[in-house]
Design an enzyme around this catalytic site. Structure first.
Site, PDB file in Angstrom:
ATOM      1  N   LYS A  85       0.828  -1.195   0.000  1.00 16.61           N
ATOM      2  CA  LYS A  85       0.000   0.000   0.000  1.00 16.61           C
ATOM      3  C   LYS A  85       0.870   1.255   0.000  1.00 16.61           C
ATOM      4  O   LYS A  85       1.881   1.333   0.705  1.00 16.61           O
ATOM      5  CB  LYS A  85      -0.918   0.006   1.220  1.00 16.61           C
ATOM      6  CG  LYS A  85      -1.846  -1.202   1.291  1.00 16.61           C
ATOM      7  CD  LYS A  85      -2.870  -1.207   0.169  1.00 16.61           C
ATOM      8  CE  LYS A  85      -3.839  -2.367   0.314  1.00 16.61           C
ATOM      9  NZ  LYS A  85      -4.916  -2.322  -0.686  1.00 16.61           N
ATOM     10  N   ASP A  95      -0.390  -0.031  -4.537  1.00 19.23           N
ATOM     11  CA  ASP A  95      -1.846   0.200  -4.494  1.00 19.23           C
ATOM     12  C   ASP A  95      -2.123   1.463  -3.689  1.00 19.23           C
ATOM     13  O   ASP A  95      -1.786   1.545  -2.507  1.00 19.23           O
ATOM     14  CB  ASP A  95      -2.506  -1.010  -3.834  1.00 19.23           C
ATOM     15  CG  ASP A  95      -4.025  -0.920  -3.793  1.00 19.23           C
ATOM     16  OD1 ASP A  95      -4.583   0.087  -4.264  1.00 19.23           O
ATOM     17  OD2 ASP A  95      -4.648  -1.874  -3.286  1.00 19.23           O
ATOM     18  N   GLU A 132      -2.256   0.386  -8.571  1.00 17.79           N
ATOM     19  CA  GLU A 132      -3.659   0.001  -8.438  1.00 17.79           C
ATOM     20  C   GLU A 132      -4.489   1.161  -7.879  1.00 17.79           C
ATOM     21  O   GLU A 132      -4.037   1.858  -6.962  1.00 17.79           O
ATOM     22  CB  GLU A 132      -3.747  -1.207  -7.506  1.00 17.79           C
ATOM     23  CG  GLU A 132      -5.133  -1.786  -7.343  1.00 17.79           C
ATOM     24  CD  GLU A 132      -5.094  -3.069  -6.539  1.00 17.79           C
ATOM     25  OE1 GLU A 132      -6.088  -3.363  -5.840  1.00 17.79           O
ATOM     26  OE2 GLU A 132      -4.073  -3.791  -6.617  1.00 17.79           O
ATOM     27  N   GLU A 138     -11.768  -3.238  -8.073  1.00 19.91           N
ATOM     28  CA  GLU A 138     -12.399  -3.715  -6.841  1.00 19.91           C
ATOM     29  C   GLU A 138     -13.579  -2.840  -6.439  1.00 19.91           C
ATOM     30  O   GLU A 138     -14.473  -3.293  -5.720  1.00 19.91           O
ATOM     31  CB  GLU A 138     -11.395  -3.811  -5.693  1.00 19.91           C
ATOM     32  CG  GLU A 138     -10.885  -2.491  -5.149  1.00 19.91           C
ATOM     33  CD  GLU A 138      -9.843  -2.701  -4.064  1.00 19.91           C
ATOM     34  OE1 GLU A 138     -10.182  -2.561  -2.882  1.00 19.91           O
ATOM     35  OE2 GLU A 138      -8.680  -2.995  -4.404  1.00 19.91           O
ATOM     36  N   ASP A 191     -14.204  -8.401  -8.712  1.00 15.60           N
ATOM     37  CA  ASP A 191     -14.462  -8.637  -7.297  1.00 15.60           C
ATOM     38  C   ASP A 191     -15.737  -9.462  -7.182  1.00 15.60           C
ATOM     39  O   ASP A 191     -16.727  -9.185  -7.863  1.00 15.60           O
ATOM     40  CB  ASP A 191     -14.620  -7.306  -6.556  1.00 15.60           C
ATOM     41  CG  ASP A 191     -14.813  -7.487  -5.067  1.00 15.60           C
ATOM     42  OD1 ASP A 191     -13.839  -7.309  -4.317  1.00 15.60           O
ATOM     43  OD2 ASP A 191     -15.939  -7.810  -4.641  1.00 15.60           O
ATOM     44  N   HIS A 209      -9.315  -8.972  -7.392  1.00 10.97           N
ATOM     45  CA  HIS A 209      -9.200  -8.461  -6.031  1.00 10.97           C
ATOM     46  C   HIS A 209      -9.722  -9.527  -5.075  1.00 10.97           C
ATOM     47  O   HIS A 209     -10.727 -10.177  -5.342  1.00 10.97           O
ATOM     48  CB  HIS A 209     -10.041  -7.191  -5.886  1.00 10.97           C
ATOM     49  CG  HIS A 209     -10.196  -6.715  -4.475  1.00 10.97           C
ATOM     50  ND1 HIS A 209     -11.410  -6.710  -3.814  1.00 10.97           N
ATOM     51  CD2 HIS A 209      -9.290  -6.245  -3.590  1.00 10.97           C
ATOM     52  CE1 HIS A 209     -11.246  -6.228  -2.596  1.00 10.97           C
ATOM     53  NE2 HIS A 209      -9.974  -5.950  -2.428  1.00 10.97           N
TER      54      HIS A 209
END
Length: 432
Positions: free
Chosen positions: A219, A247, A273, A302, A325, A352
């Site tokens: 992240k 992400d 992402e 997602e 997702d 995801h």
């Protein structure tokens, strides 16, 4: 013998993952992984289980939406539903009053996913097959009959979809045998949540690497200097030969995303992402174009609301990796449409997962994609996080960083009743 749905129950189940910062990212700093958990009762005693994923507060709203949809299922037979699955999907998503609070997006669509996930689970259980095998064994025309092509025929017609499925029948058994033996490649997100310390980050990456993981996602997005330091830690831990993804969870404006990710290009991420708003198709297209010379792709999906938005992302070349997702779209039915569109546009699907139950569910869809649609593993992998699997009766099985195909009948949605009771959220008052 006809099997009829007699009751729909839904419960709000929440896990305190925010306590240790599991799931934390630049936009969701204190997630409590949660589900609206649906059980379908039938007149023969069989049950279907489904869920949709949330982050804590607001789950009670999804519960209310499920309860609003429930009358559309009561007294329907499973045979009636799956005999015209396209029609039943449209019944749920096109109710002339309920559709106003969508249509096919937001809370009502999350509720639709939960309900339809339970229907698919029930169908697979009755057939005595795991969901992926139920799908793989279907004839191409039966798959087509489950998909609502409304609004996407300018990108994918029924005839084109059928041609894709028929072509994939070639060597299908070989791919199924391969998956049963080797499993589907996965990547690891559990090592690098934003709230983790540098020490924990390094420790978890090293442990995962020693356990056979070669693909990692971390992240980013809160602070650029922190991101540079943390990317350096992860890249050093996993080495230059392994795969890194980053992400941002929708943190940036378009220009900011381009600048920020360019500053992280030295760490060689495969993709960025959710760099900006999940609804900004042209923004993603601009970011994709700007980052292409750096060899960095854009991944999103997602929080992509429906097949129509995925259609436009693909038409605009706004993403290089499709992230379906299991609970954001309208269950398996709508994911089938996206898999087929992605194949036509030659964009790999990398789902995801994580959360509560998302790994359990999406493994079925991605196995079907490889065996019956894409027939390719190029640039393809499925997300995995090592959280909360112990609460399911048929938890995922990971072997050497691969998802091993589920063997139990159903969609792997059923939770342990003891876990549901322990973590059920008690809300004062009702939906009205």
């Amino acid at each position: 013998m006809v099997l009829k749905i007699t009751n729909v129950t839904v419960r709000d189940v929440r896990f305190p993952t925010s306590v240790e910062q599991h799931g934390s990212d630049a936009m969701h700093t204190d997630p409590d992984y949660s589900v609206a958990y649906v059980v379908l009762d039938t007149d023969r005693g069989e049950k279907g289980y489904g869920l949709t994923f949330t982050l804590g507060k607001g789950t009670e709203i999804v519960v209310c939406a499920v309860e609003a949809l429930a009358p559309l299922l009561i007294e329907k037979s499973l045979e009636e539903i799956v005999g015209d699955f396209r029609g039943f999907y449209r019944l749920l998503t096109s109710d002339s009053q309920l559709r106003w609070i969508g249509p096919e997006k937001g809370v009502i669509h999350l509720a639709t996913a939960a309900v339809l996930n339970a229907v698919w689970d029930l169908w697979a259980r009755i057939e005595g097959k795991p969901l992926w095998k139920l799908l793989v064994d279907m004839e191409p025309m039966q798959i087509i009959s489950c998909i609502d092509f409304r609004y996407i025929t300018d990108a994918l017609t029924e005839e084109e979809a059928l041609e894709i499925l028929v072509k994939a029948q070639e060597s299908k058994q070989q791919r199924e045998d391969q998956m049963l033996k080797e499993g589907y490649p996965a990547y690891n997100t559990s090592c690098a949540w934003l709230g983790y310390s540098d020490q924990l980050l390094k420790k978890l990456c090293t442990e995962a690497l020693n356990s056979g993981w070669t693909k990692f996602k971390m992240k980013v997005g809160a602070n650029l200097e922190d991101d540079k330091r943390r990317c350096g830690i992860v890249r050093q831990a996993i080495g230059p030969q392994n795969t890194l993804m980053i992400d941002a969870n929708q943190r940036w404006d378009v220009a900011e995303a381009i600048s920020w990710v360019s500053s992280l290009a030295e760490f060689k991420p495969l993709w960025i992402e959710e760099p900006t708003s999940p609804d900004d198709i042209l923004g993603h297209a601009a970011i994709s174009k700007a980052l292409a010379p750096l060899g960095i792709g854009v991944a999103t999906g997602e929080q992509c609301q429906n097949r129509v938005m995925f259609k436009q992302f693909l038409q605009a070349s706004a993403l290089q990796f499709v992230q379906i997702d299991s609970c954001r779209l309208g269950s398996v039915n709508e994911n089938l449409a996206v898999l087929l569109m992605a194949h036509k546009f030659r964009v790999p699907v990398c789902p995801h997962a994580g959360g509560v139950g998302l790994c359990e569910l999406v493994q079925h869809i991605i196995l079907f994609d490889y065996i019956s649609v894409s027939a390719s593993l190029d640039n393809r992998m499925c997300e995995y996080t090592d959280h909360l699997h112990q609460h399911f009766t048929s938890p995922v099985v990971i072997c050497d960083a691969h998802y091993m195909p589920p063997v139990d009948p159903g969609y792997s949605c059923e939770m342990l009743e003891s876990s549901v009771q322990m973590h059920q959220f008690q809300k004062r008052g009702g939906c009205e």
